[in-house]
Design a protein around this motif. Sequence first.
Motif, short mmCIF file in Angstrom:
data_model
loop_
_atom_site.label_atom_id
_atom_site.label_comp_id
_atom_site.label_asym_id
_atom_site.label_seq_id
_atom_site.Cartn_x
_atom_site.Cartn_y
_atom_site.Cartn_z
N ALA A 1 23.50 -1.37 0.15
CA ALA A 1 22.09 -1.50 0.50
C ALA A 1 21.24 -0.71 -0.47
CB ALA A 1 21.86 -1.01 1.91
N THR A 2 20.00 -1.17 -0.74
CA THR A 2 19.10 -0.46 -1.63
C THR A 2 18.49 0.73 -0.90
OG1 THR A 2 17.19 -1.77 -0.97
CG2 THR A 2 18.54 -2.64 -2.76
N ASP A 3 17.82 1.62 -1.68
CA ASP A 3 17.17 2.77 -1.07
C ASP A 3 16.10 2.31 -0.08
OD1 ASP A 3 18.74 4.44 -2.55
OD2 ASP A 3 17.25 4.76 -4.13
N ALA A 4 15.35 1.27 -0.45
CA ALA A 4 14.30 0.77 0.44
C ALA A 4 14.89 0.25 1.75
CB ALA A 4 13.51 -0.33 -0.25
N GLU A 5 16.02 -0.46 1.66
CA GLU A 5 16.65 -0.98 2.87
C GLU A 5 17.15 0.16 3.75
OE1 GLU A 5 19.54 -3.42 1.02
OE2 GLU A 5 18.38 -5.26 1.20
N SER A 6 17.69 1.20 3.11
CA SER A 6 18.17 2.36 3.86
C SER A 6 17.02 3.08 4.56
CB SER A 6 18.89 3.34 2.92
OG SER A 6 20.00 2.73 2.31
N ASN A 7 15.90 3.22 3.85
CA ASN A 7 14.72 3.87 4.44
C ASN A 7 14.19 3.07 5.63
OD1 ASN A 7 14.83 5.94 2.57
ND2 ASN A 7 13.39 4.96 1.16
N LEU A 8 14.18 1.74 5.49
CA LEU A 8 13.72 0.90 6.60
C LEU A 8 14.63 1.03 7.81
CD1 LEU A 8 12.53 -2.40 4.85
CD2 LEU A 8 11.13 -0.76 6.12
N ALA A 9 15.93 1.11 7.56
CA ALA A 9 16.89 1.26 8.66
C ALA A 9 16.69 2.59 9.37
CB ALA A 9 18.31 1.14 8.12
N ILE A 10 16.45 3.65 8.57
CA ILE A 10 16.21 4.98 9.16
C ILE A 10 14.94 4.96 9.99
CG2 ILE A 10 15.63 7.38 8.61
CD1 ILE A 10 17.44 7.09 6.13
N LEU A 11 13.88 4.34 9.46
CA LEU A 11 12.61 4.24 10.19
C LEU A 11 12.81 3.46 11.48
CD1 LEU A 11 9.53 4.51 10.45
CD2 LEU A 11 9.33 2.43 9.07
N ARG A 12 13.55 2.36 11.39
CA ARG A 12 13.77 1.51 12.57
C ARG A 12 14.42 2.31 13.69
NH1 ARG A 12 18.40 -1.25 14.09
NH2 ARG A 12 18.08 -3.09 15.41
N TRP A 13 15.50 3.00 13.38
CA TRP A 13 16.22 3.74 14.42
C TRP A 13 15.45 4.97 14.88
CZ3 TRP A 13 19.40 1.43 17.28
CH2 TRP A 13 20.19 0.38 16.78
N SER A 14 14.63 5.54 14.01
CA SER A 14 13.81 6.68 14.41
C SER A 14 12.79 6.25 15.47
CB SER A 14 13.09 7.28 13.20
OG SER A 14 14.01 7.79 12.26
N VAL A 15 12.15 5.11 15.23
CA VAL A 15 11.17 4.60 16.20
C VAL A 15 11.85 4.26 17.52
CG1 VAL A 15 9.58 2.71 16.70
CG2 VAL A 15 9.61 3.74 14.42
N ILE A 16 12.99 3.59 17.43
CA ILE A 16 13.71 3.22 18.64
C ILE A 16 14.13 4.47 19.41
CG2 ILE A 16 15.86 2.20 19.49
CD1 ILE A 16 15.61 0.11 17.28
N ASP A 17 14.63 5.50 18.70
CA ASP A 17 15.06 6.74 19.36
C ASP A 17 13.90 7.44 20.07
OD1 ASP A 17 17.66 6.38 18.60
OD2 ASP A 17 17.58 7.72 16.87
#
Length: 374
Positions: free
Chosen positions: A1-17
């Motif tokens: 995965a690219t850095d941007a994809e990784s950042n989006l995944a982190i953001l996604r789970w942060s919001v969900i958490d």
Amino acid sequence: ATDAESNLAILRWSVIDVFDAIAGEAPLVVFLDDVQYADDASIRLLRDVVHALSGKRLFVLLSVRTDLPESGEASLADLLLLARRHQVQPLTVEARRALISAFAEAAGDSIGDEAVERAVELSGGNPFFLVEILKHLFEHRDLPGLPLTLQSLVEQRLARLSDGALQCLQVSALLGRRATPSRLRRLLRTRAPELLERIGELERAGIVSLVDDTLVCDHEMICTAALAMLTEAQLRLWHRRVAALLTRELLNSRAVADLWVCMEHWQRAGRPELALRLALRVARWLTQAGLANEAREVLQGVERHCTTTEQRARWLREVIALAAAQRHWGDVLVRAKEYKEVAQKLPQPQPVHTDTELHECNAILRANPSMGLL
């Protein structure tokens, strides 16, 4: 995965958490207004939140306009499939009277029964229209001359503004959620005290408010009416100035998320070639940074804007460069063939040797290892 994809995944789970933690302690209501204007990534994030937290004590309330043209994006339609829809109806007569009573009490004033019934009838149950009628009544006390349409009422309010305040409102309407005081000052070419006076006049008139360093208009209809007061030439020139400012910011910060806004302003300014040039430049940045998926999204999004042979040729060069960076050699060969056909139609001869030719050679050699590799 690219850095941007990784950042989006982190953001996604942060919001969900965060939502999960809050909903775990108490029921949580999330209200989002004017969701039809949300970008695709935000809608996908919201959809993921709804899926991940189904069964939790979370209530998501969305406000969506249904009288706008279709955007062509499937994400919002997919999100709305998960929702229970409720069509907002006009205020009942009883609710209109209650709103009038509350408005009068807050203003420390009173309205006669005849004026109340006239306002109830004229508003048609539209709360914004009703509030505008009440403002007019309290200010002018001229019930016989009460405007019969919301449009005329808004236009009268705008006509009472000074030229400077009206221009400030018009430019902030063009900027939308990017209407910060610093941008307004640069676009209006005014000093800070003068800008503050203009903003103050708009705020005292109940037309705008300052929210998180952004000038927010009280209602979309006010923005539309203010922009309608500009001539076609004035509107284009303002779009050009806004596009130039936002483009400079994008080039300095490389905030790719602002690309589509810049492109829209260049389009409305009558300079679609500058919109395409900017998009291709951003796609080149993303390709060089290894953000292939983001580069592909940009190139796919701007393909429809390639209306000339030269624009198609420039777009193909970036597509070939991206395919080569991803080592999709088959795509390189297909696009290189198309590029040659397009290049033959160009009025000016192309350089003998280009990066596109080099990518094609590499693709040929990859497809035929016996020929040797570069």
